[in-house]
Design a protein around this motif. Structure first.
Motif, PDB file in Angstrom:
ATOM      1  N   TRP A 179     -26.116  48.408 -37.593  1.00  0.00           N
ATOM      2  CA  TRP A 179     -25.435  49.636 -38.030  1.00  0.00           C
ATOM      3  C   TRP A 179     -25.738  50.960 -36.985  1.00  0.00           C
ATOM      4  N   ILE A 180     -26.980  51.161 -36.502  1.00  0.00           N
ATOM      5  CA  ILE A 180     -27.531  52.239 -35.507  1.00  0.00           C
ATOM      6  C   ILE A 180     -26.524  51.807 -34.341  1.00  0.00           C
ATOM      7  N   GLY A 181     -26.324  50.708 -33.929  1.00  0.00           N
ATOM      8  CA  GLY A 181     -25.442  50.561 -32.930  1.00  0.00           C
ATOM      9  C   GLY A 181     -23.967  51.024 -32.940  1.00  0.00           C
ATOM     10  N   LEU A 182     -23.638  50.678 -34.097  1.00  0.00           N
ATOM     11  CA  LEU A 182     -22.274  51.297 -34.556  1.00  0.00           C
ATOM     12  C   LEU A 182     -22.223  52.868 -34.431  1.00  0.00           C
ATOM     13  N   LEU A 183     -23.263  53.607 -34.712  1.00  0.00           N
ATOM     14  CA  LEU A 183     -23.149  55.042 -34.751  1.00  0.00           C
ATOM     15  C   LEU A 183     -23.229  55.398 -33.311  1.00  0.00           C
ATOM     16  N   ILE A 184     -24.180  54.784 -32.299  1.00  0.00           N
ATOM     17  CA  ILE A 184     -24.089  55.140 -30.961  1.00  0.00           C
ATOM     18  C   ILE A 184     -22.871  54.699 -30.437  1.00  0.00           C
ATOM     19  N   GLY A 185     -22.135  53.616 -30.683  1.00  0.00           N
ATOM     20  CA  GLY A 185     -20.989  53.363 -30.105  1.00  0.00           C
ATOM     21  C   GLY A 185     -19.812  54.317 -30.504  1.00  0.00           C
ATOM     22  N   ARG A 224     -26.628  44.678 -30.311  1.00  0.00           N
ATOM     23  CA  ARG A 224     -27.669  44.946 -31.017  1.00  0.00           C
ATOM     24  C   ARG A 224     -28.139  44.001 -32.237  1.00  0.00           C
ATOM     25  N   PHE A 225     -26.800  42.926 -32.424  1.00  0.00           N
ATOM     26  CA  PHE A 225     -27.113  42.041 -33.369  1.00  0.00           C
ATOM     27  C   PHE A 225     -27.900  40.792 -32.797  1.00  0.00           C
ATOM     28  N   PHE A 226     -27.315  40.473 -31.749  1.00  0.00           N
ATOM     29  CA  PHE A 226     -27.903  39.129 -31.179  1.00  0.00           C
ATOM     30  C   PHE A 226     -29.258  39.182 -30.745  1.00  0.00           C
ATOM     31  N   PRO A 227     -29.926  40.147 -30.390  1.00  0.00           N
ATOM     32  CA  PRO A 227     -31.399  40.166 -30.391  1.00  0.00           C
ATOM     33  C   PRO A 227     -32.217  39.929 -31.736  1.00  0.00           C
ATOM     34  N   LEU A 228     -31.635  40.162 -32.927  1.00  0.00           N
ATOM     35  CA  LEU A 228     -32.186  39.693 -34.162  1.00  0.00           C
ATOM     36  C   LEU A 228     -32.110  38.346 -34.333  1.00  0.00           C
ATOM     37  N   ILE A 229     -31.407  37.563 -33.632  1.00  0.00           N
ATOM     38  CA  ILE A 229     -31.312  36.046 -33.816  1.00  0.00           C
ATOM     39  C   ILE A 229     -32.634  35.515 -33.257  1.00  0.00           C
TER      40      ILE A 229
END
Length: 254
Positions: free
Chosen positions: A43-49, A150-155
């Motif tokens: 979600w933060i990545g979305l804001l930065i994007g 920023r999602f895939f590091p969570l995996i």
């Protein structure tokens, strides 16, 4: 005093850790909130994007596209405090200069930047710059890249365990709690929204991103029995770069 939903507190814990943004004074900071805040990283990545895409879009009205691209990259680095870029350089330094677990972790922990890290960072920035210059849907891809990467590091957090040096670790509070499937579902929602509003062919990016993440997880596990915060930053940067390069393939820009 007015009470706020706990998820808001958790979100702002993530926002203040992963960006330079400040949070309202009523936000409660705690180890528990921080440990759960990773679910909001995309979600933060979305804001930065959105922010960096806006910088790029506005820049194209004033400057040549090449300068607009540089301003966009600089904006993303500034907003995140170079957190992920620092992870990439430290990670490459560690695995490039170390041949056993303790040595790799020690090098990654060293604040000094070595040759491997400098070269990796320069190569990553050069590839981003040139890839962004060749994209067709630059604004949409910038937003998608910052969110998805920023999602895939969570995996990796979900599948592996934290193995970094605990003393003075900035990432320790963010990795003490394993990701759950519920966390991953919340984290994937903004990524799903990005892909839902993109051309259908863009879904194909999930294949190389998943392959990269699984390979990195296995590589980290082989050498250091898990991951560190620098490993996660490396994964984010390589994922973002993979997205830009993927959309430079002939069938996307032909």
């Amino acid at each position: 005093m007015k009470s706020y939903p706990r998820q808001l507190h958790i979100f702002f814990n993530a926002l203040t850790y992963y960006t330079r943004f400040s949070a309202p004074k009523w936000v409660e900071y705690s180890a528990e909130n921080q440990a759960e805040s990773n679910r909001y990283l995309p979600w933060i990545g979305l804001l930065i994007g959105f922010y960096t895409a806006l910088i790029y879009w506005l820049g194209t009205f004033i400057f040549p596209e090449s300068i607009a691209v540089i301003l966009s990259i600089a904006a993303s680095i500034w907003m995140s405090g170079a957190l992920h870029e620092d992870g990439l350089s430290d990670c490459i330094d560690g695995f490039g200069g170390g041949w056993e677990k303790q040595r790799i972790l020690t090098i990654m922990k060293d604040s000094r930047l070595g040759s491997y890290g400098v070269i990796a960072l320069l190569m990553a920035l050069l590839l981003k710059y040139n890839a962004l210059l060749n994209l067709q849907e630059t604004v949409l891809i910038i937003i998608t890249a910052h969110c998805l990467s920023r999602f895939f590091p969570l995996i990796i957090i979900y599948r592996e365990h934290y193995t970094g040096l605990e003393e003075g670790s900035k990432a320790k509070g963010m990795t003490t709690r394993k990701m759950t499937r519920f966390d991953l579902a919340i984290a994937f929602l903004p990524a799903f929204l990005c892909l839902a509003f993109s051309p259908f062919a863009y879904i194909s990016i999930l294949i190389p991103l998943l392959a990269l993440t699984l390979w990195l997880g296995a590589y980290f596990r082989t050498w250091i029995d898990g991951y560190t915060g620098d490993c996660l930053g490396c994964c984010q940067q390589l994922s973002e770069l993979t997205i830009y390069i993927w959309f430079c393939l002939p069938w996307f820009i032909g």
